[in-house]
Design a protein around this motif. Structure first.
Motif, PDB file in Angstrom:
ATOM      1  N   ILE A   8       0.830  -1.056  -0.032  1.00  0.00           N
ATOM      2  CA  ILE A   8      -0.103   0.085   0.037  1.00  0.00           C
ATOM      3  C   ILE A   8       1.015   1.271   0.043  1.00  0.00           C
ATOM      4  CG2 ILE A   8      -1.889   1.344   1.228  1.00  0.00           C
ATOM      5  CD1 ILE A   8      -2.525  -1.430   2.728  1.00  0.00           C
ATOM      6  N   LYS A   9       0.875   1.983  -1.217  1.00  0.00           N
ATOM      7  CA  LYS A   9       1.726   3.337  -1.255  1.00  0.00           C
ATOM      8  C   LYS A   9       1.127   4.288  -0.445  1.00  0.00           C
ATOM      9  CE  LYS A   9       3.740   6.464  -4.632  1.00  0.00           C
ATOM     10  NZ  LYS A   9       3.966   6.521  -6.284  1.00  0.00           N
ATOM     11  N   LYS A  10      -0.350   4.324  -0.594  1.00  0.00           N
ATOM     12  CA  LYS A  10      -1.011   5.472  -0.082  1.00  0.00           C
ATOM     13  C   LYS A  10      -2.582   5.087   0.209  1.00  0.00           C
ATOM     14  CE  LYS A  10      -0.444   9.561  -1.593  1.00  0.00           C
ATOM     15  NZ  LYS A  10      -0.178  10.646  -2.517  1.00  0.00           N
ATOM     16  N   GLN A  11      -3.097   5.212   1.480  1.00  0.00           N
ATOM     17  CA  GLN A  11      -4.340   4.820   1.625  1.00  0.00           C
ATOM     18  C   GLN A  11      -5.028   6.067   2.531  1.00  0.00           C
ATOM     19  OE1 GLN A  11      -5.160   0.801   3.676  1.00  0.00           O
ATOM     20  NE2 GLN A  11      -6.369   2.011   4.983  1.00  0.00           N
ATOM     21  N   HIS A  12      -6.314   6.170   1.910  1.00  0.00           N
ATOM     22  CA  HIS A  12      -7.116   7.318   2.433  1.00  0.00           C
ATOM     23  C   HIS A  12      -8.662   6.430   2.979  1.00  0.00           C
ATOM     24  CE1 HIS A  12      -5.278  10.967   0.850  1.00  0.00           C
ATOM     25  NE2 HIS A  12      -4.857  10.090  -0.159  1.00  0.00           N
ATOM     26  N   PHE A  13      -8.999   6.820   4.022  1.00  0.00           N
ATOM     27  CA  PHE A  13     -10.122   6.101   4.550  1.00  0.00           C
ATOM     28  C   PHE A  13     -11.021   7.362   5.185  1.00  0.00           C
ATOM     29  CE2 PHE A  13     -12.739   4.225   7.997  1.00  0.00           C
ATOM     30  CZ  PHE A  13     -13.038   3.258   7.557  1.00  0.00           C
ATOM     31  N   PHE A  14     -12.051   7.404   4.803  1.00  0.00           N
ATOM     32  CA  PHE A  14     -13.230   8.296   5.332  1.00  0.00           C
ATOM     33  C   PHE A  14     -14.410   7.670   5.779  1.00  0.00           C
ATOM     34  CE2 PHE A  14     -10.991  10.822   1.844  1.00  0.00           C
ATOM     35  CZ  PHE A  14     -10.935  12.118   2.353  1.00  0.00           C
ATOM     36  N   TYR A  15     -14.558   8.319   7.120  1.00  0.00           N
ATOM     37  CA  TYR A  15     -15.894   7.836   7.998  1.00  0.00           C
ATOM     38  C   TYR A  15     -17.012   9.069   7.685  1.00  0.00           C
ATOM     39  CZ  TYR A  15     -18.701   6.206  11.496  1.00  0.00           C
ATOM     40  OH  TYR A  15     -19.705   5.451  12.459  1.00  0.00           O
ATOM     41  N   ILE A  16     -17.927   8.439   7.184  1.00  0.00           N
ATOM     42  CA  ILE A  16     -18.987   9.577   6.932  1.00  0.00           C
ATOM     43  C   ILE A  16     -20.104   9.155   7.765  1.00  0.00           C
ATOM     44  CG2 ILE A  16     -20.477  10.928   5.074  1.00  0.00           C
ATOM     45  CD1 ILE A  16     -17.429   8.995   3.722  1.00  0.00           C
ATOM     46  N   TRP A  50      -2.671   7.025   5.545  1.00  0.00           N
ATOM     47  CA  TRP A  50      -1.367   6.430   5.801  1.00  0.00           C
ATOM     48  C   TRP A  50      -0.529   6.555   4.511  1.00  0.00           C
ATOM     49  CZ3 TRP A  50      -6.031   4.584   6.883  1.00  0.00           C
ATOM     50  CH2 TRP A  50      -6.523   4.605   8.409  1.00  0.00           C
ATOM     51  N   ASP A  51       0.783   6.138   4.660  1.00  0.00           N
ATOM     52  CA  ASP A  51       1.755   6.298   3.334  1.00  0.00           C
ATOM     53  C   ASP A  51       2.533   5.015   3.717  1.00  0.00           C
ATOM     54  OD1 ASP A  51       0.862   8.424   2.083  1.00  0.00           O
ATOM     55  OD2 ASP A  51       1.956   9.545   3.751  1.00  0.00           O
ATOM     56  N   SER A  52       2.874   4.370   2.441  1.00  0.00           N
ATOM     57  CA  SER A  52       3.987   3.178   2.329  1.00  0.00           C
ATOM     58  C   SER A  52       3.955   2.369   3.475  1.00  0.00           C
ATOM     59  CB  SER A  52       5.197   4.082   2.243  1.00  0.00           C
ATOM     60  OG  SER A  52       6.386   3.015   2.029  1.00  0.00           O
ATOM     61  N   GLN A  53       3.215   1.220   3.209  1.00  0.00           N
ATOM     62  CA  GLN A  53       3.101   0.227   4.347  1.00  0.00           C
ATOM     63  C   GLN A  53       2.553  -1.240   3.667  1.00  0.00           C
ATOM     64  OE1 GLN A  53       0.577   2.631   7.017  1.00  0.00           O
ATOM     65  NE2 GLN A  53      -0.965   1.255   6.843  1.00  0.00           N
ATOM     66  N   GLU A  54       2.625  -2.136   4.552  1.00  0.00           N
ATOM     67  CA  GLU A  54       2.613  -3.472   3.925  1.00  0.00           C
ATOM     68  C   GLU A  54       0.541  -3.782   4.215  1.00  0.00           C
ATOM     69  OE1 GLU A  54       3.894  -5.210   1.922  1.00  0.00           O
ATOM     70  OE2 GLU A  54       5.732  -3.987   1.911  1.00  0.00           O
ATOM     71  N   ASN A  55       0.457  -3.163   5.383  1.00  0.00           N
ATOM     72  CA  ASN A  55      -0.947  -3.373   5.923  1.00  0.00           C
ATOM     73  C   ASN A  55      -1.416  -2.315   6.529  1.00  0.00           C
ATOM     74  OD1 ASN A  55      -0.153  -3.713   8.635  1.00  0.00           O
ATOM     75  ND2 ASN A  55       0.754  -5.756   7.640  1.00  0.00           N
ATOM     76  N   SER A  56      -2.777  -2.094   7.013  1.00  0.00           N
ATOM     77  CA  SER A  56      -3.097  -1.063   7.814  1.00  0.00           C
ATOM     78  C   SER A  56      -4.530  -1.508   8.596  1.00  0.00           C
ATOM     79  CB  SER A  56      -3.785  -0.053   7.029  1.00  0.00           C
ATOM     80  OG  SER A  56      -4.898  -0.468   6.220  1.00  0.00           O
ATOM     81  N   SER A  57      -4.553  -0.821   9.827  1.00  0.00           N
ATOM     82  CA  SER A  57      -5.851  -1.207  10.786  1.00  0.00           C
ATOM     83  C   SER A  57      -6.403   0.128  11.259  1.00  0.00           C
ATOM     84  CB  SER A  57      -5.520  -2.242  11.607  1.00  0.00           C
ATOM     85  OG  SER A  57      -4.300  -1.862  12.469  1.00  0.00           O
ATOM     86  N   LEU A  58      -7.566   0.041  11.425  1.00  0.00           N
ATOM     87  CA  LEU A  58      -8.443   1.322  12.042  1.00  0.00           C
ATOM     88  C   LEU A  58      -9.220   0.620  12.882  1.00  0.00           C
ATOM     89  CD1 LEU A  58      -8.540   4.418  12.106  1.00  0.00           C
ATOM     90  CD2 LEU A  58     -10.016   4.482  10.269  1.00  0.00           C
TER      91      LEU A  58
END
Length: 310
Positions: free
Chosen positions: A201-209, A255-263
């Protein structure tokens, strides 16, 4: 298993390429104080020249009726297109399914691919669903966007009531949303062994609406920003009735440049509706009647006691 997984099927031996991810988690209240929930997913690849398809694993059964391509909802609306990417973009349609995106200097930045049901394959295994999307062979950046609804969204949430007050627990609820991407420890070992390395994951955006009446009270990663969503712009995109006068807030994580993500997001909102109000009115009336009856009984006992003394 709770994590989404994303990987490529390629026709060469090169390692997986970097991807950019956009997630919009929508939680829209309806008149019954319940919620319409859906998750929009956008993915950008640097090149698809050697990509046969992109694969998504969801830890739940995804019915085909709950999987929708949504490029058609915004591709002909320049203001909405710019709002989604937060850039002043315009569209040049090349062919029926490919849309070239230009910036202010009329430079091509990427192509949006409007896939069809013929590009999709659903496979139910590993206690979930693998959705594979066939992509055209292009030596340039390609973007796709789709929407997930149904039971999967419920599995991301845990609902509870505030423990500190009987009345507060009757009129409000707490929700915890646990969202994970490419978390290997939360995926089937068989899935990881067969399909190998997940996309980086080079870049990830997460929006909670959510409604402005909902309070985001906890998170393990601070959000980057929060803004008011313009209903007039997003109405057709959300495609739900009676939201013109509602106010929605969009919380943004990045987030920027990572193998995984959690929120992890914790929020509190009112759940009171006419059924809840009616029950508590009946409870109040019942307590009042009981109190009145006990008072009359107490008066009668005192009166009898006084009479006996005489």
């Amino acid at each position: 298993m709770k994590s989404i997984a994303i990987w490529e099927s390629r026709n060469d031996n090169n390692p997986f390429q970097d991807i950019e991810l956009h997630f919009n988690y929508w939680k829209i209240p309806n008149k019954r104080k319940e919620f319409h929930r859906f998750l929009d997913i956008g993915l950008k690849l640097i090149s698809t020249q050697n990509t046969n398809c992109i694969n998504f694993y969801f830890p739940a059964k995804i019915e085909q009726d709950n999987f929708h391509e949504i490029v058609s909802k915004f591709i002909n609306k320049p203001d909405l297109l710019s709002a989604i990417f937060n850039e002043n973009y315009k569209v040049v349609s090349q062919v029926s399914k490919q849309h070239k995106i230009l910036n202010d200097q009329d430079e091509e930045v990427f192509t949006i691919y409007e896939f069809s049901s013929n590009d999709l394959t659903f496979e139910y295994k590993y206690n979930g669903t693998i959705v594979s999307i066939n992509l055209p062979k292009l030596n340039k950046q390609l973007y796709i966007r789709f929407r997930i609804s149904g039971q999967f969204l419920n599995q991301l949430s845990t609902i509870s009531t505030p423990p500190n007050s009987v009345f507060e627990s009757a009129f409000s609820e707490l929700e915890m949303i646990d969202f994970r991407v490419n978390e290997i420890r939360d995926l089937s070992k068989d899935l990881v062994e067969i399909y190998g390395k997940m996309c980086h994951i080079k870049k990830q955006h997460f929006f909670y609406i959510c409604s402005n009446n909902e309070d985001v009270i906890g998170y393990h990663t601070p959000y980057l920003s929060c803004r008011n969503l313009e209903n007039y712009r997003w109405n057709g995109y959300v495609d739900l009735p009676n939201i013109e006068s509602a106010i929605f807030l969009a919380y943004h994580w990045k987030w920027d440049s990572q193998e995984n993500s959690s929120l992890l997001i914790k929020s509190k909102y009112e759940k009171n509706n006419w059924n809840t109000i009616a029950k508590y009115l009946l409870l109040v009336v019942g307590i009042s009647l009981l109190g009145s009856c006990l008072y009359d009984i107490f008066k009668l006992i005192i009166k009898l006691f006084i009479t006996e003394l005489k």
